[in-house]
Structures are given as C-alpha cells and as structure tokens.
Enzyme design. Structure first.
Site, PDB file in Angstrom:
ATOM      1  N   ASP A  17       0.822  -1.209   0.000  1.00  0.00           N
ATOM      2  CA  ASP A  17       0.000   0.000   0.000  1.00  0.00           C
ATOM      3  C   ASP A  17       0.864   1.271   0.000  1.00  0.00           C
ATOM      4  OD1 ASP A  17      -2.295   1.465  -0.002  1.00  0.00           O
ATOM      5  OD2 ASP A  17      -2.834   1.089   2.088  1.00  0.00           O
ATOM      6  N   GLY A  18       0.332   2.314  -0.624  1.00  0.00           N
ATOM      7  CA  GLY A  18       0.985   3.625  -0.580  1.00  0.00           C
ATOM      8  C   GLY A  18       1.604   4.055  -1.898  1.00  0.00           C
ATOM      9  N   GLY A  20       0.104   5.253  -4.569  1.00  0.00           N
ATOM     10  CA  GLY A  20      -0.523   6.507  -4.998  1.00  0.00           C
ATOM     11  C   GLY A  20       0.008   7.687  -4.195  1.00  0.00           C
ATOM     12  N   ARG A  21       0.068   7.524  -2.861  1.00  0.00           N
ATOM     13  CA  ARG A  21       0.537   8.626  -2.009  1.00  0.00           C
ATOM     14  C   ARG A  21       2.003   8.943  -2.265  1.00  0.00           C
ATOM     15  NH1 ARG A  21      -1.439   5.931   3.193  1.00  0.00           N
ATOM     16  NH2 ARG A  21      -1.881   4.293   1.678  1.00  0.00           N
ATOM     17  N   ARG A  30      -0.268   8.633 -10.506  1.00  0.00           N
ATOM     18  CA  ARG A  30      -0.365   7.428  -9.658  1.00  0.00           C
ATOM     19  C   ARG A  30       0.385   6.239 -10.268  1.00  0.00           C
ATOM     20  NH1 ARG A  30      -3.908   7.074  -5.693  1.00  0.00           N
ATOM     21  NH2 ARG A  30      -4.172   4.852  -6.062  1.00  0.00           N
ATOM     22  N   HIS A  34       2.954   3.027  -9.060  1.00  0.00           N
ATOM     23  CA  HIS A  34       2.845   1.576  -9.283  1.00  0.00           C
ATOM     24  C   HIS A  34       4.118   1.039  -9.956  1.00  0.00           C
ATOM     25  CE1 HIS A  34      -1.144   1.684  -7.786  1.00  0.00           C
ATOM     26  NE2 HIS A  34      -1.682   2.273  -8.830  1.00  0.00           N
ATOM     27  N   LEU A 129      12.383 -19.964  -2.866  1.00  0.00           N
ATOM     28  CA  LEU A 129      11.251 -19.137  -2.431  1.00  0.00           C
ATOM     29  C   LEU A 129      10.042 -19.378  -3.341  1.00  0.00           C
ATOM     30  CD1 LEU A 129      10.146 -16.634  -0.809  1.00  0.00           C
ATOM     31  CD2 LEU A 129      11.119 -15.226  -2.638  1.00  0.00           C
ATOM     32  N   ARG A 180       1.404  -4.728   6.174  1.00  0.00           N
ATOM     33  CA  ARG A 180       0.761  -3.736   5.306  1.00  0.00           C
ATOM     34  C   ARG A 180       1.543  -2.444   5.421  1.00  0.00           C
ATOM     35  NH1 ARG A 180      -5.416  -2.528   4.092  1.00  0.00           N
ATOM     36  NH2 ARG A 180      -5.107  -0.930   2.526  1.00  0.00           N
ATOM     37  N   ARG A 186      -5.439  -2.149   8.140  1.00  0.00           N
ATOM     38  CA  ARG A 186      -6.645  -2.908   7.753  1.00  0.00           C
ATOM     39  C   ARG A 186      -6.216  -4.135   6.970  1.00  0.00           C
ATOM     40  NH1 ARG A 186      -7.796   2.087   6.071  1.00  0.00           N
ATOM     41  NH2 ARG A 186      -7.078   1.695   3.957  1.00  0.00           N
ATOM     42  N   GLU A 199       0.548 -12.946  12.765  1.00  0.00           N
ATOM     43  CA  GLU A 199       0.981 -11.709  13.424  1.00  0.00           C
ATOM     44  C   GLU A 199       0.821 -10.570  12.424  1.00  0.00           C
ATOM     45  OE1 GLU A 199       1.926 -11.425  16.579  1.00  0.00           O
ATOM     46  OE2 GLU A 199       1.583 -13.571  16.863  1.00  0.00           O
TER      47      GLU A 199
HETATM   48  C1  FPP Z   1      -1.927  -0.023  -3.397  1.00  0.00           C
HETATM   49  O1  FPP Z   1      -1.482   1.304  -3.396  1.00  0.00           O
HETATM   50  C2  FPP Z   1      -1.400  -0.716  -4.561  1.00  0.00           C
HETATM   51  C3  FPP Z   1      -2.137  -1.348  -5.523  1.00  0.00           C
HETATM   52  C4  FPP Z   1      -3.612  -1.410  -5.510  1.00  0.00           C
HETATM   53  C5  FPP Z   1      -1.488  -1.971  -6.684  1.00  0.00           C
HETATM   54  C6  FPP Z   1      -0.207  -2.711  -6.387  1.00  0.00           C
HETATM   55  C7  FPP Z   1       0.492  -2.846  -7.651  1.00  0.00           C
HETATM   56  C8  FPP Z   1       1.835  -2.903  -7.818  1.00  0.00           C
HETATM   57  C9  FPP Z   1       2.814  -2.938  -6.710  1.00  0.00           C
HETATM   58  C10 FPP Z   1       2.397  -2.870  -9.176  1.00  0.00           C
HETATM   59  C11 FPP Z   1       1.868  -3.870 -10.157  1.00  0.00           C
HETATM   60  C12 FPP Z   1       1.965  -5.253  -9.710  1.00  0.00           C
HETATM   61  C13 FPP Z   1       2.719  -6.229 -10.253  1.00  0.00           C
HETATM   62  C14 FPP Z   1       2.648  -7.586  -9.632  1.00  0.00           C
HETATM   63  C15 FPP Z   1       3.617  -6.025 -11.384  1.00  0.00           C
HETATM   64  P1  FPP Z   1      -2.545   2.464  -3.647  1.00  0.00           P
HETATM   65  O2  FPP Z   1      -2.614   2.693  -5.112  1.00  0.00           O
HETATM   66  O3  FPP Z   1      -3.843   2.094  -3.016  1.00  0.00           O
HETATM   67  O4  FPP Z   1      -1.856   3.656  -2.913  1.00  0.00           O
HETATM   68  P2  FPP Z   1      -2.552   4.839  -2.102  1.00  0.00           P
HETATM   69  O5  FPP Z   1      -3.343   4.210  -0.990  1.00  0.00           O
HETATM   70  O6  FPP Z   1      -1.397   5.639  -1.617  1.00  0.00           O
HETATM   71  O7  FPP Z   1      -3.405   5.575  -3.089  1.00  0.00           O
END
Ligand code: FPP
Length: 233
Positions: A17-18, A20-21, A30, A34, A129, A180, A186, A199
């Site tokens: 997570d994070g 976008g931020r 955004r 990614h 792995l 997370r 969450r 955990e």
């Molecule tokens: C959550 O951050 C992230 C996602 C919903 C997408 C995760 C995707 C990747 C790490 C890249 C693509 C994946 C692969 C396997 C190549 P958020 O967008 O919700 O961030 P925010 O909460 O800061 O807006």
C-alpha cells in the site's frame, strides 16, 4: 555480518500500500507510483530469498480494485505484463517458484497466458522461495468460491483442514506474518480464512520505498512476538 534471527516466519504476506501517495507527494501520476512499486516488489522478493523466507505472498490487485479509473487499472495490467511476459522473466532467471491466487478469467488473454506459462515453467524449481501474487483476489470471494466447490463435490460434512484444500491457497501454509505498508491498519479482504493466527505488522513506509532493510525490520518485529494460538504460554 549477517543477522541471526531467533525465529523467522515461514510465510510472509504483504499488502503493498501507498503507491498513490508516494507518487502524489512527488507530483507524479499514480501510475509512476505503481511502476516504482514493481521495483520494490522485486527488491522485496530478492530480500525474502536471501533471508531464507520460504513463502512470500503479495496483494497486487483486489476484487475491489476494478472500481479505480480504467487508465489506472490498464496501467497496472501493463506493468504486470511487462514484468511477466518476457520468456526469460525475473522468476525464471532467479529460479523462484511463481503462483497466482484469485480469478484470472477477466484478464486480457495475453496476460493470462503469460501468467500461466510462468507458473508452468517455474513449477519444478525446488528448495527455493515460492512467490504468490494475488490478482483479482478477494478473501470473501475465495471463501464463497470454495463453498461452491464443496457443494459441487457432493460431500456433506468437512473439517477445517479439508475446507482449506478448496481455497486458492491450498498449496501454501497459512501466513505467519502479514505486513501492510503505508501506515494503514486494515486487512482489506486479504486472506481472511488464512490469517486467523497471523501476526500483524504495519510499517509507515510507502510501498515504493520498501527494500531489504524494511524486510529485516519485519523480521525483527516478528522475532519479538509470542505466538500462543489461543493457548497459554
Ligand atoms: C496499493 O497502493 C497498490 C495497488 C492497488 C497496486 C499494487 C500494484 C503494484 C505494486 C504494481 C503492479 C503489480 C505487479 C505484480 C507487477 P494504492 O494505489 O492504493 O496507494 P494509495 O493508498 O497511496 O493511493
């Protein structure tokens, strides 16, 4: 000198997570978050391998993520395709066993084929792995799909262990640790059945900044936890 941990988790599950931020803070779109998230994913996978973690599972796209802007959804799929479509991709080169959980039907054909091809080509890598990517995955959806499979199988009564064999994660042990990033605390519909005794650890780092040092911090936090599984010490 390498650190010796008193105990390490066999299976870590990550909610990345994070992104976008991270991008927002830098005035970037955004999707740039990614793209950087993919770099962090690679670093984290290599760190898990180096630190002898046996299973690492990553939440990349949830059943709820379809609600996002189409441009963002397509961008995530393109990143995934770029990452996986090469014949000589990361998992094959690094000899890492690759798995997917979730429902792949709605994905574009070429992406689905590339994913299935990578699963097939890494399935015989032993003693390495195992990386599982959750795509179009939701914990409730997985449980309901499993219940429907049980009904179709015609059995009238099953145990918890037998039920687990109907889940997408049938080939994985339950996660010992769930991480997370970004400070959010969450589960967001991730591995609901499997996390019963895991955990939980919530670093404030945004996912694109995650790296080996951060994985080590997760291991240090885990080492201090006392697991009782409902019993007493
Ligand atoms: C959550 O951050 C992230 C996602 C919903 C997408 C995760 C995707 C990747 C790490 C890249 C693509 C994946 C692969 C396997 C190549 P958020 O967008 O919700 O961030 P925010 O909460 O800061 O807006």
């Amino acid at each position: 000198m390498s650190t010796v941990y008193k105990k390490i988790p066999e299976h870590i599950a990550f909610i990345m997570d994070g992104n976008g931020r991270w991008a927002n803070k830098r005035g970037l779109p955004r999707l740039a978050g990614h793209a950087e998230g993919v770099m962090a994913l690679k670093r984290t996978i290599l760190a898990c391998k180096k630190l002898n973690i046996k299973y690492a599972t990553f939440y990349a796209f949830s059943t709820e993520n379809w609600k996002r802007d189409k441009k963002e959804v397509d961008g995530i799929f393109n990143l995934l395709k770029k990452y996986i479509a090469k014949k000589d991709n990361f998992f094959i080169k690094k000899k890492i066993k690759f798995n997917v959980i979730g429902v792949l039907d709605p994905f574009p054909d070429d992406l689905r084929t590339a994913l299935i091809d990578t699963i097939e080509r890494t399935k015989d890598f032993d003693d390495t792995l195992v990386v599982t990517i959750a795509l179009n995955y939701g914990g409730r959806d997985e449980i309901v799909r499993a219940v429907n499979k049980v009904i179709q199988s015609g059995v009238e009564k099953i145990t918890e262990k037998e039920f687990a064999s109907f889940l997408d994660t049938k080939m994985l042990p339950d996660p010992d640790l769930i991480v997370r990033t970004s400070g959010e605390e969450r589960l967001s519909n991730f591995l609901l059945y499997q996390l019963a005794y895991s955990e939980l650890y919530f670093p404030t780092t945004y996912w694109p900044e995650f790296n080996e040092k951060e994985v080590k911090k997760c291991l240090e936090a885990y080492e201090k936890r006392e697991r009782k599984y409902g019993g007493v010490k």
